[in-house]
Design a protein around this motif. Structure first.
Motif, PDB file in Angstrom:
ATOM      1  N   GLU A 424     -33.301  56.789   4.170  1.00 23.50           N
ATOM      2  CA  GLU A 424     -32.924  55.677   5.106  1.00 23.50           C
ATOM      3  C   GLU A 424     -31.459  55.719   5.638  1.00 23.50           C
ATOM      4  OE1 GLU A 424     -34.503  51.984   3.730  1.00 23.50           O
ATOM      5  OE2 GLU A 424     -36.664  52.466   3.905  1.00 23.50           O
ATOM      6  N   ASN A 511     -38.639  46.092  10.318  1.00 16.22           N
ATOM      7  CA  ASN A 511     -37.448  46.510  11.321  1.00 16.22           C
ATOM      8  C   ASN A 511     -36.161  46.608  11.073  1.00 16.22           C
ATOM      9  OD1 ASN A 511     -39.723  46.982  13.297  1.00 16.22           O
ATOM     10  ND2 ASN A 511     -39.876  44.958  13.444  1.00 16.22           N
ATOM     11  N   ASN A 512     -35.950  46.281   9.868  1.00 18.24           N
ATOM     12  CA  ASN A 512     -34.341  46.103   9.367  1.00 18.24           C
ATOM     13  C   ASN A 512     -34.309  46.946   7.859  1.00 18.24           C
ATOM     14  OD1 ASN A 512     -33.044  44.154  11.379  1.00 18.24           O
ATOM     15  ND2 ASN A 512     -35.120  43.302  10.843  1.00 18.24           N
ATOM     16  N   SER A 513     -33.368  47.486   7.522  1.00 17.95           N
ATOM     17  CA  SER A 513     -33.087  48.270   6.340  1.00 17.95           C
ATOM     18  C   SER A 513     -31.708  47.825   5.660  1.00 17.95           C
ATOM     19  CB  SER A 513     -33.187  49.758   6.500  1.00 17.95           C
ATOM     20  OG  SER A 513     -34.473  49.965   6.938  1.00 17.95           O
ATOM     21  N   LYS A 539     -33.573  49.133  12.887  1.00 19.60           N
ATOM     22  CA  LYS A 539     -34.024  50.542  13.333  1.00 19.60           C
ATOM     23  C   LYS A 539     -34.051  50.473  14.607  1.00 19.60           C
ATOM     24  CE  LYS A 539     -36.683  50.706   9.078  1.00 19.60           C
ATOM     25  NZ  LYS A 539     -37.926  51.100   8.241  1.00 19.60           N
ATOM     26  N   GLY A 544     -36.677  55.650  12.041  1.00 23.01           N
ATOM     27  CA  GLY A 544     -35.582  55.261  11.510  1.00 23.01           C
ATOM     28  C   GLY A 544     -34.438  56.085  11.118  1.00 23.01           C
ATOM     29  N   PHE A 547     -30.119  53.748  13.866  1.00 27.43           N
ATOM     30  CA  PHE A 547     -29.967  52.403  13.690  1.00 27.43           C
ATOM     31  C   PHE A 547     -28.736  51.660  14.156  1.00 27.43           C
ATOM     32  CE2 PHE A 547     -29.305  54.450   9.533  1.00 27.43           C
ATOM     33  CZ  PHE A 547     -27.995  53.998   9.161  1.00 27.43           C
TER      34      PHE A 547
END
Length: 648
Positions: A424, A511-513, A539, A544, A547
């Protein structure tokens, strides 16, 4: 009788001629079929020269040696290549001369394209030679053996071939790592170093924003690199050139701009003050002689041609807007077990005008070579981020032998460690970070380092086993801190994303990391403490792979020992030195100390016991403010910024 004798002589001469023709035809058939008929052909020739004998070789004449299949292979190869070309030269001398000129031109001007293959052959030539020698010995020993012996030779050859093909390279790399670990200069640190000049945005977020918001329709930017400017500012620098989607522009256009945005700013600024006009006639995405890698290779001497490889390209500022291209080089050391090392840099100046500059670029390439010693003696290169990541990762991999020769051995793995790579992140270790080593080492100098947080080999175990600091300017000494031996109790970066998600379960994590968990080490509450600095990004695609961090990204600091996550107030994102007060305020009770802003004699009703965890800000959403504070200098005392400051 005279007529009869004349007819008999004619018949005899005709018979000899027919026999000679038959012998020549037999020789051609033997050569064409590859049969071992050299001795028989020589015997027939000797019999023709010595008629009247019993067919034995003349006295003193040596017997023709028995030709093997290898001999006939090269014999036919020579006849069908060199012989055919010789016949072509005799028939078409003009075309042959033109073909030779074209081949020489391709050999000279195209050496940048095939040099990588030459280096590959040089790296594994000994392995291939050893395999050929072993196979040749087996053939020599068992070719006259009985059928059972030949079957054993075939099986042995098959096993050895499989070993060379499937495990030969791995065995060479295993020994190369071991040799490298024992040859590199290693210094154990007495304490944690202090980090500084923290970059706020992740590398991939800068690349995504530059591609989406700062490029025209036919432009593309190179991969950004974390560098130090001549004025001491730390930036992400990248070059702008023609897009790979337009081959014609890659042949005709140049690299005409360098973008350098402050890495310590929360929001990247791609406006005119951070865009610098340049004219480089070579670039990473340009073609043929305009390609920066081929231009650098053409500047190699004959020894460097076999031992060096160009790797990464950076754009550095020498002062007052004097930008240059810097190509990092890999030097392959060793013959038996080749291993990568820093080979210096090739510095390329802007375009030279006129036909002379073009011809020089085509035939001689471009660049001035700086050896590793020259790099460390040059002010604008010393302390920079120059070492190829391939070299620093190889050094980190060699620390798998930190617990002994058998540690990385499959099936054993006692004390083996690994580089934790998270897909990621899109930016694998090392993380380029600025460090100073006050109280940790008298030898290490402040500058940019490649940081590796090594973890146990098994992926389910995520403790921080060893911290490795590889100098970015190619200094031969590497510095490490063995957390396993010191029993520090830290956890590694691969465990951080889960803890960040746990701290805010109501966040949209689909939708976020949480990405690029890099070290943040500071003196907090009288003790050097290790935190993981993580950026929460959004993302930009389903996979992914791209981003963005937002105009003001969400940042978290995770205590590597106590596993507590602190979300940094957005009003403090711009100044990492103000984070210490928030850390002490939220984690002071866990550390057994009073919060930074607590009164000297707090009322009994407001006292917090050492074992009580204060109310966390984890459930509070980060506020959105209209202005950002101007941060204090790196080494100044932490102070609360003014309430009202103009936006930088």
């Amino acid at each position: 009788m005279s007529e009869f004798d004349d007819i008999r002589k004619r018949i005899g001469r005709l018979d000899e001629r027919l026999k000679a023709d038959a012998e020549r035809q037999a020789e051609k058939e033997a050569v064409r079929s590859g049969e071992r008929s050299g001795q028989a052909a020589s015997a027939r020739k000797a019999e023709g020269r010595n008629r009247g004998t019993d067919g034995a070789s003349p006295k003193g004449a040596p017997d023709e040696p028995d030709r093997g299949p290898v001999y006939w292979f090269f014999y036919h190869l020579r006849r069908r290549t060199i012989g055919a070309f010789g016949r072509f030269m005799r028939r078409r001398p003009g075309w042959a001369f033109l073909l030779i000129l074209v081949l020489l031109y391709a050999l000279v001007t195209g050496r940048g394209w095939y040099q990588e293959g030459v280096v590959f052959v040089r790296r594994y030539a000994l392995l291939g030679l050893a395999g050929i020698v072993v196979l040749g010995l087996l053939w020599r020993w068992f070719r006259h053996a009985k059928p059972l012996g030949k079957l054993g030779a075939v099986l042995t050859t098959a096993v050895l071939t499989a070993v060379v093909l499937f495990w030969g390279v791995s065995m060479v790399n295993y020994m190369a790592l071991y040799v490298h670990y024992n040859s590199v200069s290693k210094v154990a640190l007495a304490d944690l170093p202090i980090s500084g000049h923290e970059r706020i945005q992740p590398l991939n977020a800068i690349a995504t924003l530059a591609a989406q918001e700062a490029m025209d329709e036919t432009e593309s930017a190179t991969l950004p690199h974390y560098i130090r400017r001549a004025d001491g500012r730390f930036d992400f620098s990248m070059a702008v050139g023609p897009s790979p989607a337009y081959p014609l522009q890659r042949l005709t256009r140049n690299v005409d701009e360098v973008i350098s945005v402050p890495a310590t700013a929360p929001a990247p600024d791609f406006s005119a003050p951070n865009r610098h006009e340049v004219v480089f006639d070579v670039g990473e995405k340009l073609l043929f002689s305009k390609n920066v890698y081929t231009a650098a290779v053409k500047r190699f001497g004959w020894r460097q041609f076999f031992t060096h490889s160009p790797d990464e390209v950076r754009y550095l500022d020498r002062g007052e807007g004097d930008w240059v291209q810097v190509v990092s080089l890999i030097r392959w050391r060793g013959v038996v077990f080749p291993r990568p090392a820093f080979g210096g840099v090739m510095v390329l100046e802007p375009r030279e005008g006129g036909a002379e500059g073009v011809l020089k670029r085509i035939f001689l390439g471009k660049g001035t070579w700086y050896s590793p010693e020259a790099v460390r003696n040059t002010d604008w290169l010393r302390g920079q981020n120059l070492v190829p990541e391939r070299v620093s990762r190889f050094t980190a991999e060699s620390f798998r032998f930190h617990r002994g020769f058998l540690a990385p051995l499959p099936g054993y793995r006692e004390g083996d460690i690994r580089i934790p790579d998270l897909p990621e992140d899109q930016n694998a270790m090392p993380f380029v970070t600025w460090f100073r080593f006050d109280g940790a080492s008298e030898r290490a100098q402040p500058g940019l380092y490649h940081y590796f947080g090594m973890e146990p080999y098994e992926a389910t175990k995520q403790g921080l086993n060893l911290s490795l600091f590889v100098p970015g300017d190619g200094e031969e000494t590497v510095y490490f801190l063995d957390h396993h031996l010191a029993e520090s109790g830290y956890f590694g970066s691969s465990a951080v994303p889960v803890k960040v998600r746990e701290s805010r379960k109501n966040f949209d994590w689909n939708n976020n990391s949480a990405v690029e968990s890099r070290p943040y080490i500071r003196e907090v509450a009288g003790e050097r403490r290790f935190f993981w600095l993580t950026t929460v990004v959004t993302k930009d695609d389903r996979e992914g792979e791209r981003f963005i961090g937002g105009s003001i990204p969400d940042l978290t600091l995770t205590d590597a020992r106590h596993r507590q996550v602190v979300w940094i107030d957005r009003s403090k994102v711009a100044d990492p030195e103000t984070w210490k007060a928030q850390l002490q305020e939220e984690l002071g009770a866990i550390w057994g100390i009073a919060p930074a802003n607590a009164p000297a004699t707090p009322p009994a009703s407001n006292a917090v016991s050492a074992g009580q965890v204060p109310s966390s800000r984890a459930d509070e959403g980060p506020g959105i403010v209209d202005s950002l504070p101007i941060g204090a200098p790196l080494d100044s005392a932490a102070a609360v910024p003014p309430k009202s400051q103009p936006q930088p």
